[in-house]
Every structure is written in C-alpha cells, then in structure tokens.
Design a protein around this motif. Structure first.
Motif, PDB file in Angstrom:
ATOM      1  N   UNK A 186       0.812  -1.226   0.000  1.00 40.19           N
ATOM      2  CA  UNK A 186       0.000   0.000   0.000  1.00 40.19           C
ATOM      3  C   UNK A 186       0.848   1.281   0.000  1.00 40.19           C
ATOM      4  N   UNK A 187       2.116   1.182  -0.357  1.00 36.95           N
ATOM      5  CA  UNK A 187       3.021   2.333  -0.249  1.00 36.95           C
ATOM      6  C   UNK A 187       2.854   3.296  -1.419  1.00 36.95           C
ATOM      7  N   UNK A 188       3.595   4.398  -1.364  1.00 34.30           N
ATOM      8  CA  UNK A 188       3.593   5.371  -2.462  1.00 34.30           C
ATOM      9  C   UNK A 188       4.053   4.719  -3.763  1.00 34.30           C
ATOM     10  N   UNK A 189       5.084   3.902  -3.688  1.00 35.85           N
ATOM     11  CA  UNK A 189       5.566   3.240  -4.897  1.00 35.85           C
ATOM     12  C   UNK A 189       4.524   2.260  -5.431  1.00 35.85           C
ATOM     13  N   UNK A 190       3.818   1.586  -4.535  1.00 37.16           N
ATOM     14  CA  UNK A 190       2.764   0.666  -4.978  1.00 37.16           C
ATOM     15  C   UNK A 190       1.628   1.431  -5.650  1.00 37.16           C
ATOM     16  N   UNK A 215      -3.000  11.891  -6.016  1.00 36.23           N
ATOM     17  CA  UNK A 215      -3.974  12.297  -7.027  1.00 36.23           C
ATOM     18  C   UNK A 215      -4.009  11.217  -8.101  1.00 36.23           C
ATOM     19  N   UNK A 216      -4.952  11.342  -9.000  1.00 36.25           N
ATOM     20  CA  UNK A 216      -5.081  10.387 -10.102  1.00 36.25           C
ATOM     21  C   UNK A 216      -5.326  11.164 -11.394  1.00 36.25           C
ATOM     22  N   UNK A 217      -4.451  10.977 -12.403  1.00 37.82           N
ATOM     23  CA  UNK A 217      -3.240  10.167 -12.393  1.00 37.82           C
ATOM     24  C   UNK A 217      -2.257  10.642 -11.314  1.00 37.82           C
ATOM     25  N   UNK A 218      -1.335   9.792 -10.917  1.00 33.01           N
ATOM     26  CA  UNK A 218      -0.412  10.169  -9.845  1.00 33.01           C
ATOM     27  C   UNK A 218       0.665  11.135 -10.319  1.00 33.01           C
ATOM     28  N   UNK A 219       1.259  11.835  -9.354  1.00 29.91           N
ATOM     29  CA  UNK A 219       2.474  12.583  -9.654  1.00 29.91           C
ATOM     30  C   UNK A 219       3.509  11.593 -10.190  1.00 29.91           C
ATOM     31  N   UNK A 220       4.173  11.968 -11.267  1.00 30.83           N
ATOM     32  CA  UNK A 220       5.113  11.062 -11.924  1.00 30.83           C
ATOM     33  C   UNK A 220       6.529  11.234 -11.362  1.00 30.83           C
ATOM     34  N   UNK A 221       7.410  10.340 -11.781  1.00 27.22           N
ATOM     35  CA  UNK A 221       8.815  10.443 -11.385  1.00 27.22           C
ATOM     36  C   UNK A 221       9.422  11.736 -11.936  1.00 27.22           C
ATOM     37  N   UNK A 222      10.521  12.150 -11.332  1.00 24.92           N
ATOM     38  CA  UNK A 222      11.123  13.447 -11.670  1.00 24.92           C
ATOM     39  C   UNK A 222      11.467  13.546 -13.157  1.00 24.92           C
ATOM     40  N   UNK A 239       5.725  19.462  -8.901  1.00 30.55           N
ATOM     41  CA  UNK A 239       5.971  18.380  -7.947  1.00 30.55           C
ATOM     42  C   UNK A 239       6.145  17.050  -8.691  1.00 30.55           C
ATOM     43  N   UNK A 240       6.604  16.030  -7.944  1.00 27.03           N
ATOM     44  CA  UNK A 240       6.810  14.720  -8.552  1.00 27.03           C
ATOM     45  C   UNK A 240       6.609  13.620  -7.514  1.00 27.03           C
ATOM     46  N   UNK A 241       6.877  12.396  -7.918  1.00 26.61           N
ATOM     47  CA  UNK A 241       6.573  11.244  -7.063  1.00 26.61           C
ATOM     48  C   UNK A 241       7.317  11.275  -5.733  1.00 26.61           C
ATOM     49  N   UNK A 242       8.469  11.937  -5.696  1.00 27.14           N
ATOM     50  CA  UNK A 242       9.187  12.056  -4.417  1.00 27.14           C
ATOM     51  C   UNK A 242       8.326  12.744  -3.361  1.00 27.14           C
ATOM     52  N   UNK A 243       7.458  13.654  -3.777  1.00 27.55           N
ATOM     53  CA  UNK A 243       6.594  14.340  -2.820  1.00 27.55           C
ATOM     54  C   UNK A 243       5.533  13.394  -2.259  1.00 27.55           C
TER      55      UNK A 243
END
Length: 458
Positions: free
Chosen positions: A204-208, A285-292, A271-275
C-alpha cells in the motif's frame, strides 16, 4: 470627459501581443479604454506601478462539491480561494455534488447556489454517466459548458464511470449538440486489476500506488477515446494529462485534424513522485504525480506548446479522508487542493524557463476562453471585454500558509511552498474582490456565465 468606475494606472499590462506599460479604464464591468495615460475621473484608481496586469484566469477544472458535500468545498469558500489566486471564471465539474449534475434539475439547483454565493463568475459542466444519454440535450439547452466522463473507476456511486457503449452513444449525441467531452483518461481495466494485485500482496506504499496507475493506463484510455472520437466526430478535451507518451498520441491525432484539446495541472509541473513518498496522502492524485524524469518531460512539452491550457483540478476533501497518518494510500482520497495557486505556479515556471508572460496568459485565460465559447468577452485584456483582471507583483514572494489559503480545508501539497510572485488584486467584471491578501468585504458579485451559442444545434 466620461467618468469611469475604475482606472488602473501605470501597469505592465499583459496583452495578447506582449507586455505594454499602459492604463486601463473600466465602466459598467467592461474595459472601455486602454491607452498610455487616462486622465478621466474614476471612483477607484489603482496604481499598478511595477505590477503586472494579467487577464483574470479561467480555470476549466475545479471540484466544488455543493450541493450535498459543501463540507468538502462549497461556492463561498471555493470562489474566495479562486479570487485570491487571480481567477475570475471557473468551471465546476459535475461529479461530487449530491445530486451530481447529470440532469437539468440538478444543473439548476447548482446554478442557484452559485449565483447566491460565488465571488467570481462560473460555468458548469454536465456529466455523461451510464443511463443519462437522454438528458444531454436538455443540459446543453440549459447552458452547460460541455460534458465530463470517467474512463476509470470513480469511487463515487452518484457519478459512475462510462462503459464503452455509453461512451460511444454519448459521444455521438455530444457531437450532434456541438459540445466538448472532457475525459478523465485512465484505463479502468488496467488500474483496477493492478490495484487488486497490490492489495492481494498487502502492498500500500507510495511506490505501490504509482505502480497501480502506470503511464500505459493513461495512454490506453486516451488512444481508445481518440478512436471513438474518429468514429463519432465528438470533440474531446483531455484533462490532467501526466505523461509524455500520452501527449504523443494526442499530438498525432491533432496532426490528423481532430478536434482535441489537452490540459495539465501545475502540480504535475512543480511536484513529482518524491513528494508522494515524503508527504503521503496529501500528495495523492489520479493520475499520480510522476517520477522526476517524467516531470521534466512535461515541462519541456509545455515550453513546446504541446499543452493547450492549464487547470488546477482543485479536488478537496475533509481531513479524515486525506489523513496522512493512514498508511494505506489506496484508502485515501485522491485529489490535490490547490485552486488558488495556478497563476502563481505558471509565473514561477515562466520565470524559471524564460517563458513570456503573454504565453502564461494564453495557457490560463485566452485558450480556455476560445475553446469553450467565451472569447467574445473573456480571456484577454481588450476594449469591450469583461474587466476580469489579476494584478501581480514580482517584488514580493508568497509563501503558502493556512492563514492565507482560502480553501475550506487546508491540507494541501502547496502548503509551505514559496512562489516568486504574489497576487495583490483581482477584479471580477470591474468589481474589486481581492486586495492585498484579503477578500474585499462585499456581497458576492459572480454569476453563472454561459458560452456563446450554447443552445443545441438541431
């Protein structure tokens, strides 16, 4: 010499052709004169020395959840927030109210509330959901800006995603009615399957979460919608697009002459997925923040004018639905609260990448006006246009705090962010609604505005 209601003097006015140091005269809610020195008397004179005067922004994508969920965000607090960010017209999405705006009675109920409470002008989207195809024509005749549908599961029983047959039938009707269909484009099959796979594994993590909503899900949904648009002739507007591969598909369709526009949101650019990894559900959010790396691609595409416009997708909720202490990200509400910050975000990006301010005005004002039928009176600073203006200084920065954020709920990805500029004034049809950090205490002056030629084409 005619007495004017308002004169804005000495400003750096952001015109379609560039920035010009000039004055603006306003009478009866309209811009009546633009010239170097206006000497008329006026009830209000604003000295805009060293300030930039932008056209008030038109945000085509906000979620005010009234009626039914005003405790999430309503017209009163929501419109104050928009005014504080230099927004003078917003388009409210149809899905989070109870009832959702999927038939004429619901549209009129929502419009009545907005007319009573909104500090700035607004327009209303209608919804396309399974079973309401028969309601679309009446919604158009009543003044909706267009229609919104979801290709992914909504999590909202009042506003369900469309199946393929509903989508095709709806698109055929919407094309006949000469309207636009806005689409949340993520594949329900892909995202639901991946989510269940993660849940079976107890992940259930951010990466998941980002792995459950991959770029391919956005690409597939957009590509399918484009095919359906080719079949039906329905104009499309793709909302909150978050990936370069998706833009490639949209560009290919545009090159074929298809009637398509596309937006992204400031949060995908700043912002990006690190946030999400750092902040948890506040940044979901959906779609999610993407990688940098993907974030940088989006900024490059913006600079290359591959996005038609910018919208906030302001999507708030009560604290308990966004509680960052909840470790299961799949259970948290997915939406970014940030409608106040679109103009300042784009100015920040413009300053960082040497983008002219007239391009910012195009993304935030003139392109939305042209796409949705308001270019005769909104979206640009011109004689005869509505006096919708946002006044910005670059001499002061703006750090977001709970005290200066006007949204009902203060949980925001933007909290603590510092912009290299500040909105110091907002005029809505000549009425000063925001000044130096405060909403001007007066009765709400906004109203429901309908696009030119909104009646159905028979």
């Amino acid at each position: 010499m005619e007495h004017l209601d308002v004169i804005i003097k000495n400003g750096k006015v952001v015109l379609p052709t560039g920035v010009s140091e000039t004055d603006i005269g306003i009478k009866d809610g309209k811009i009546t004169v633009i010239k170097k020195e206006i000497t008329n008397d006026a009830d209000l004179k604003w000295d805009a020395n060293n300030q930039y005067v932008f056209p008030g922004i038109i945000d085509v994508h906000v979620h005010f959840s009234e009626p039914g969920r005003e405790h999430w965000e309503g017209f009163h607090t929501g419109s104050m927030m928009m005014a504080a960010g230099g927004c003078t017209t917003y388009f409210d999405m149809p899905l989070n109210g109870i009832p959702s705006t999927v038939h004429q009675d619901a549209l009129y109920e929502k419009a009545k509330l907005g007319n009573e409470k909104s500090f700035v002008d607004f327009s209303l989207w209608g919804g396309l959901v399974p079973g309401n195809e028969k309601d679309l024509e009446a919604l158009v005749e009543s003044g909706v800006i267009g229609f919104k549908a979801f290709l992914s599961t909504t999590g909202n029983k009042e506003f369900e995603a469309v199946d393929d047959l509903t989508l095709l039938n709806g698109m055929k009707i919407i094309a006949k009615l000469n309207k636009v269909l806005a689409l949340h484009s993520e594949s329900a099959a892909i995202t639901n399957w991946l989510k269940k796979e993660k849940e079976k594994e107890g992940k259930y993590s951010a990466d998941d979460y980002i792995e459950s909503r991959p770029i391919i899900a956005e690409v597939e949904a957009v590509e399918r919608a484009i095919y359906y648009s080719e079949l039906t002739g329905c104009p499309l507007h793709f909302v909150h697009i978050s990936s370069a591969k998706t833009i490639q598909k949209i560009e290919e369709a545009k090159q074929k002459g298809m009637n398509i526009t596309v937006e992204t949101c400031p949060h995908y650019l700043l912002f990006n997925h690190d946030h999400l990894r750092e902040l948890g559900s506040i940044a979901k959010c959906a779609p999610p923040l993407r990688e940098k790396e993907e974030q940088q691609k989006l900024i490059s595409l913006l600079i290359d004018n591959k996005f038609d416009m910018i919208s906030s997708d302001h999507s708030p909720c009560p604290y308990e639905l966004k509680n960052p202490k909840v470790h299961n990200l799949f259970q948290a509400w997915g939406g970014i609260s940030g409608g106040q910050f679109s103009l300042m975000s784009m100015i920040e990006i413009a300053l960082n990448h040497n983008i002219p301010f007239e391009t910012v005005a195009k993304w935030t004002a003139s392109a939305p006006a042209e796409r949705f039928g308001f270019s005769d009176r909104k979206g640009k600073i011109a004689e005869g246009a509505d006096a919708d203006l946002a006044i910005v200084t670059l001499e002061r920065s703006h750090s977001v705090t709970e005290e200066n954020y006007y949204a009902k709920h203060k949980e925001s990805l933007y909290m603590g962010h510092t912009f290299p500029c500040q909105v110091v004034g907002t005029f809505s049809r000549g009425n000063l609604v925001f000044k130096d950090g405060k909403i001007v205490e007066q009765q709400s002056v906004g109203g429901w505005v309908k696009p030119t030629g909104y009646a159905a084409i028979k």
